[in-house]
Design a protein around this motif. Structure first.
Motif, PDB file in Angstrom:
ATOM      1  N   CYS A 184       0.807  -1.237   0.000  1.00 25.59           N
ATOM      2  CA  CYS A 184       0.000   0.000   0.000  1.00 25.59           C
ATOM      3  C   CYS A 184       0.836   1.282   0.000  1.00 25.59           C
ATOM      4  CB  CYS A 184      -0.939   0.013   1.207  1.00 25.59           C
ATOM      5  SG  CYS A 184      -0.090   0.256   2.795  1.00 25.59           S
ATOM      6  N   LYS A 185       2.151   1.151   0.164  1.00 21.21           N
ATOM      7  CA  LYS A 185       3.102   2.262   0.127  1.00 21.21           C
ATOM      8  C   LYS A 185       3.082   3.156   1.371  1.00 21.21           C
ATOM      9  CE  LYS A 185       3.106   2.526  -4.933  1.00 21.21           C
ATOM     10  NZ  LYS A 185       2.938   3.406  -6.109  1.00 21.21           N
ATOM     11  N   LYS A 186       2.310   2.794   2.389  1.00 23.54           N
ATOM     12  CA  LYS A 186       2.328   3.566   3.626  1.00 23.54           C
ATOM     13  C   LYS A 186       3.589   3.242   4.420  1.00 23.54           C
ATOM     14  CE  LYS A 186      -2.687   4.054   4.127  1.00 23.54           C
ATOM     15  NZ  LYS A 186      -3.875   3.738   4.978  1.00 23.54           N
ATOM     16  N   LYS A 187       3.990   4.178   5.282  1.00 20.66           N
ATOM     17  CA  LYS A 187       5.192   3.995   6.079  1.00 20.66           C
ATOM     18  C   LYS A 187       5.011   2.850   7.068  1.00 20.66           C
ATOM     19  CE  LYS A 187       8.304   6.449   9.225  1.00 20.66           C
ATOM     20  NZ  LYS A 187       8.552   7.725   9.948  1.00 20.66           N
ATOM     21  N   LYS A 215      -5.989  -7.821 -11.508  1.00 22.83           N
ATOM     22  CA  LYS A 215      -5.282  -6.663 -12.042  1.00 22.83           C
ATOM     23  C   LYS A 215      -5.619  -5.407 -11.245  1.00 22.83           C
ATOM     24  CE  LYS A 215      -4.744  -8.330 -16.766  1.00 22.83           C
ATOM     25  NZ  LYS A 215      -5.021  -8.091 -18.203  1.00 22.83           N
ATOM     26  N   GLY A 216      -4.584  -4.607 -10.999  1.00 26.16           N
ATOM     27  CA  GLY A 216      -4.769  -3.361 -10.272  1.00 26.16           C
ATOM     28  C   GLY A 216      -4.846  -3.523  -8.770  1.00 26.16           C
ATOM     29  N   SER A 217      -4.642  -4.724  -8.279  1.00 28.29           N
ATOM     30  CA  SER A 217      -4.775  -5.002  -6.840  1.00 28.29           C
ATOM     31  C   SER A 217      -3.437  -4.885  -6.116  1.00 28.29           C
ATOM     32  CB  SER A 217      -5.326  -6.414  -6.648  1.00 28.29           C
ATOM     33  OG  SER A 217      -4.378  -7.370  -7.092  1.00 28.29           O
ATOM     34  N   ARG A 254       0.609  -5.533  -7.301  1.00 29.12           N
ATOM     35  CA  ARG A 254       1.721  -4.655  -6.940  1.00 29.12           C
ATOM     36  C   ARG A 254       2.829  -5.450  -6.255  1.00 29.12           C
ATOM     37  NH1 ARG A 254      -0.777  -0.984  -3.702  1.00 29.12           N
ATOM     38  NH2 ARG A 254      -1.497   0.089  -5.569  1.00 29.12           N
ATOM     39  N   LEU A 255       2.449  -6.338  -5.348  1.00 28.53           N
ATOM     40  CA  LEU A 255       3.446  -7.171  -4.666  1.00 28.53           C
ATOM     41  C   LEU A 255       4.190  -8.064  -5.646  1.00 28.53           C
ATOM     42  CD1 LEU A 255       1.453  -8.232  -1.479  1.00 28.53           C
ATOM     43  CD2 LEU A 255       3.519  -6.818  -1.517  1.00 28.53           C
TER      44      LEU A 255
END
Length: 228
Positions: free
Chosen positions: A19-22, A72-74, A78-79
């Protein structure tokens, strides 16, 4: 050491690969929220799930499993993209640990003593620098106490990407692609064959047909994700 780690984290903050959160100090690779919210299949709780059905009448398996659903797009996409193309092999280990914890609950997987990752062709391995399925295998191995065996099952020829092929084209593309170098080392073993994403199962089926020629071998499969 913890002070240095905290300081380093301020300068170069680690982010969740989903999710790209810290990430917090105690989180690694994938944050707690994403770890709970990923689309788990729970296939380990059922015998007649989608992955198993792909191999009915084709390959004799002791067990089959996929950790996550792929869309797709999930976050899963991304992982997988970061695992394969962004030099993030540790994602594979984390997901392997999650899979291994679930497989430990299934009686049929408790006799697995060897884990074999689907091999990459040497040219692709050299370009990428690592086999993403190996890291998934290593994560599982820590939880089920099995041994990861590489370089025995080998890919004998490079194949075209499977991404845009039909089911029949995928099957034809994977014919006579794999071989076993030292079959005597695998005799009588219960092998867990692992891969990253399963769509039609043609790659796994091709590997399975080679491994099941070895005397006494029992075979199960596990993947990170299943693309519906």
């Amino acid at each position: 050491m913890s002070y240095f780690s905290d300081f380093f984290g301020l300068i170069f903050p680690q982010t969740c690969q989903a999710c790209k959160k810290k990430l917090t100090r105690y989180e690694k690779v994938i944050c707690t929220n994403c770890t709970y919210d990923l689309p788990y299949t729970d296939f380990h709780q059922h015998a007649d799930h989608a992955v198993a059905k792909q191999f009915w009448g084709k390959v004799q398996l002791e067990g089959s499993y996929a950790l996550l659903y792929f869309n797709k797009g999930s976050k899963v996409q991304r992982l997988m993209h970061r695992l394969k193309y962004k030099n993030m092999p540790k994602i594979g280990k984390v997901l392997g640990g999650l899979a291994g914890s679930r497989l430990n609950q299934v009686e049929g997987f408790k006799t697995v003593n060897v884990i074999i990752p689907v091999p990459l062709h040497p040219k692709r391995l050299k370009k990428r620098g690592y086999n993403q399925s190996t890291y998934f295998a290593l994560g599982i191995a820590k939880r089920i106490r099995a041994r990861v065996v590489e370089h025995n099952l080998i890919r004998t020829k490079a194949t075209e990407t499977q991404t845009h092929k039909t089911r029949l084209e995928r099957f034809e593309n994977m014919k006579a692609v794999f071989a076993v170098k030292r079959p005597q080392e695998l005799e009588g073993k219960h092998i867990l064959l692992v891969d990253d994403i399963m769509t039609t199962g043609s790659t796994l089926e091709s590997c399975a047909n080679v491994l099941l020629q070895i005397p006494g071998v029992k075979l199960s499969i596990a993947t990170i994700a299943y693309a519906e």
